[in-house]
Design a protein around this motif. Sequence first.
Motif, PDB file in Angstrom:
ATOM      1  N   GLU A 242       0.833  -1.207   0.000  1.00  0.00           N
ATOM      2  CA  GLU A 242       0.000   0.000   0.000  1.00  0.00           C
ATOM      3  C   GLU A 242       0.867   1.256   0.000  1.00  0.00           C
ATOM      4  OE1 GLU A 242      -2.781   2.260   3.224  1.00  0.00           O
ATOM      5  OE2 GLU A 242      -3.001   0.087   3.110  1.00  0.00           O
ATOM      6  N   LYS A 243       1.912   1.250   0.824  1.00  0.00           N
ATOM      7  CA  LYS A 243       2.803   2.414   0.908  1.00  0.00           C
ATOM      8  C   LYS A 243       3.525   2.621  -0.417  1.00  0.00           C
ATOM      9  CE  LYS A 243       4.561   5.816   3.105  1.00  0.00           C
ATOM     10  NZ  LYS A 243       3.800   7.051   3.157  1.00  0.00           N
ATOM     11  N   PHE A 244       3.941   1.539  -1.060  1.00  0.00           N
ATOM     12  CA  PHE A 244       4.568   1.641  -2.377  1.00  0.00           C
ATOM     13  C   PHE A 244       3.605   2.312  -3.359  1.00  0.00           C
ATOM     14  CE2 PHE A 244       4.832  -0.324  -6.618  1.00  0.00           C
ATOM     15  CZ  PHE A 244       6.028   0.235  -7.042  1.00  0.00           C
ATOM     16  N   GLY A 245       2.354   1.892  -3.344  1.00  0.00           N
ATOM     17  CA  GLY A 245       1.357   2.478  -4.233  1.00  0.00           C
ATOM     18  C   GLY A 245       1.169   3.965  -3.983  1.00  0.00           C
ATOM     19  N   GLU A 246       1.125   4.362  -2.723  1.00  0.00           N
ATOM     20  CA  GLU A 246       0.984   5.784  -2.385  1.00  0.00           C
ATOM     21  C   GLU A 246       2.152   6.588  -2.944  1.00  0.00           C
ATOM     22  OE1 GLU A 246       0.704   6.042   1.875  1.00  0.00           O
ATOM     23  OE2 GLU A 246      -1.127   4.827   1.932  1.00  0.00           O
ATOM     24  N   GLU A 247       3.347   6.065  -2.767  1.00  0.00           N
ATOM     25  CA  GLU A 247       4.535   6.771  -3.254  1.00  0.00           C
ATOM     26  C   GLU A 247       4.564   6.827  -4.781  1.00  0.00           C
ATOM     27  OE1 GLU A 247       6.436   8.540  -1.372  1.00  0.00           O
ATOM     28  OE2 GLU A 247       5.681   7.782   0.539  1.00  0.00           O
ATOM     29  N   ALA A 248       4.102   5.768  -5.428  1.00  0.00           N
ATOM     30  CA  ALA A 248       4.050   5.765  -6.895  1.00  0.00           C
ATOM     31  C   ALA A 248       3.116   6.852  -7.399  1.00  0.00           C
ATOM     32  CB  ALA A 248       3.620   4.392  -7.410  1.00  0.00           C
ATOM     33  N   VAL A 249       1.970   7.020  -6.748  1.00  0.00           N
ATOM     34  CA  VAL A 249       1.022   8.067  -7.136  1.00  0.00           C
ATOM     35  C   VAL A 249       1.667   9.440  -6.958  1.00  0.00           C
ATOM     36  CG1 VAL A 249      -1.169   9.175  -6.526  1.00  0.00           C
ATOM     37  CG2 VAL A 249      -1.042   6.685  -6.734  1.00  0.00           C
ATOM     38  N   GLU A 250       2.384   9.641  -5.856  1.00  0.00           N
ATOM     39  CA  GLU A 250       3.056  10.930  -5.639  1.00  0.00           C
ATOM     40  C   GLU A 250       4.079  11.202  -6.736  1.00  0.00           C
ATOM     41  OE1 GLU A 250       4.493  11.072  -1.594  1.00  0.00           O
ATOM     42  OE2 GLU A 250       2.492  10.682  -0.806  1.00  0.00           O
ATOM     43  N   ALA A 251       4.786  10.173  -7.172  1.00  0.00           N
ATOM     44  CA  ALA A 251       5.756  10.352  -8.256  1.00  0.00           C
ATOM     45  C   ALA A 251       5.040  10.699  -9.562  1.00  0.00           C
ATOM     46  CB  ALA A 251       6.605   9.086  -8.427  1.00  0.00           C
ATOM     47  N   ILE A 252       3.924  10.060  -9.810  1.00  0.00           N
ATOM     48  CA  ILE A 252       3.141  10.358 -11.019  1.00  0.00           C
ATOM     49  C   ILE A 252       2.703  11.820 -11.012  1.00  0.00           C
ATOM     50  CG2 ILE A 252       0.943   9.899 -12.194  1.00  0.00           C
ATOM     51  CD1 ILE A 252       1.324   6.927 -11.188  1.00  0.00           C
ATOM     52  N   ILE A 253       2.242  12.289  -9.883  1.00  0.00           N
ATOM     53  CA  ILE A 253       1.803  13.684  -9.779  1.00  0.00           C
ATOM     54  C   ILE A 253       2.947  14.631 -10.116  1.00  0.00           C
ATOM     55  CG2 ILE A 253       1.055  15.467  -8.131  1.00  0.00           C
ATOM     56  CD1 ILE A 253      -0.612  13.155  -6.773  1.00  0.00           C
ATOM     57  N   GLU A 254       4.118  14.368  -9.588  1.00  0.00           N
ATOM     58  CA  GLU A 254       5.270  15.236  -9.880  1.00  0.00           C
ATOM     59  C   GLU A 254       5.705  15.121 -11.335  1.00  0.00           C
ATOM     60  OE1 GLU A 254       5.968  17.613  -7.975  1.00  0.00           O
ATOM     61  OE2 GLU A 254       4.830  16.843  -6.266  1.00  0.00           O
ATOM     62  N   ALA A 255       5.564  13.950 -11.919  1.00  0.00           N
ATOM     63  CA  ALA A 255       5.892  13.787 -13.347  1.00  0.00           C
ATOM     64  C   ALA A 255       4.949  14.621 -14.206  1.00  0.00           C
ATOM     65  CB  ALA A 255       5.819  12.316 -13.743  1.00  0.00           C
ATOM     66  N   VAL A 256       3.677  14.633 -13.847  1.00  0.00           N
ATOM     67  CA  VAL A 256       2.686  15.419 -14.588  1.00  0.00           C
ATOM     68  C   VAL A 256       2.971  16.915 -14.429  1.00  0.00           C
ATOM     69  CG1 VAL A 256       0.229  16.024 -14.697  1.00  0.00           C
ATOM     70  CG2 VAL A 256       0.920  13.632 -14.537  1.00  0.00           C
ATOM     71  N   LYS A 257       3.356  17.317 -13.231  1.00  0.00           N
ATOM     72  CA  LYS A 257       3.645  18.732 -12.969  1.00  0.00           C
ATOM     73  C   LYS A 257       4.914  19.189 -13.677  1.00  0.00           C
ATOM     74  CE  LYS A 257       1.635  19.187  -8.347  1.00  0.00           C
ATOM     75  NZ  LYS A 257       2.008  19.401  -6.921  1.00  0.00           N
ATOM     76  N   GLY A 258       5.837  18.267 -13.903  1.00  0.00           N
ATOM     77  CA  GLY A 258       7.078  18.602 -14.595  1.00  0.00           C
ATOM     78  C   GLY A 258       8.175  19.153 -13.693  1.00  0.00           C
TER      79      GLY A 258
END
Length: 103
Positions: A37-53
């Motif tokens: 679950e924690k891995f999934g949360e961190e993956a989502v946070e990385a996706i958000i930063e990737a989208v933001k650039g």
Amino acid sequence: MSALDRLAETIEARKGADPESSWTAKLFAKGPEKCAEKFGEEAVEAIIEAVKGDREKLASEAADVLYHMLVMLAARDVSLADVEAELARREGTSGIAEKSARS
């Protein structure tokens, strides 16, 4: 030895540690499902930063993803060497061919 190898070794060493002494040990104590679950949360946070650039924030979140991925793997007794062996097995194979071979 790479930083990732050293991190994997440290994580493995924390498996039996007192949960009050280490964040990693605390995650292990909560069980493999919580580690995933924690891995999934961190993956989502990385996706958000990737989208933001934002490169710096993405690099930071990606480091968190790698750490939590290694914890998740260790919680299920899968080593970094196991993952590297799978990557080596796939090396030189087209992604399209590799996916079609799974069917």
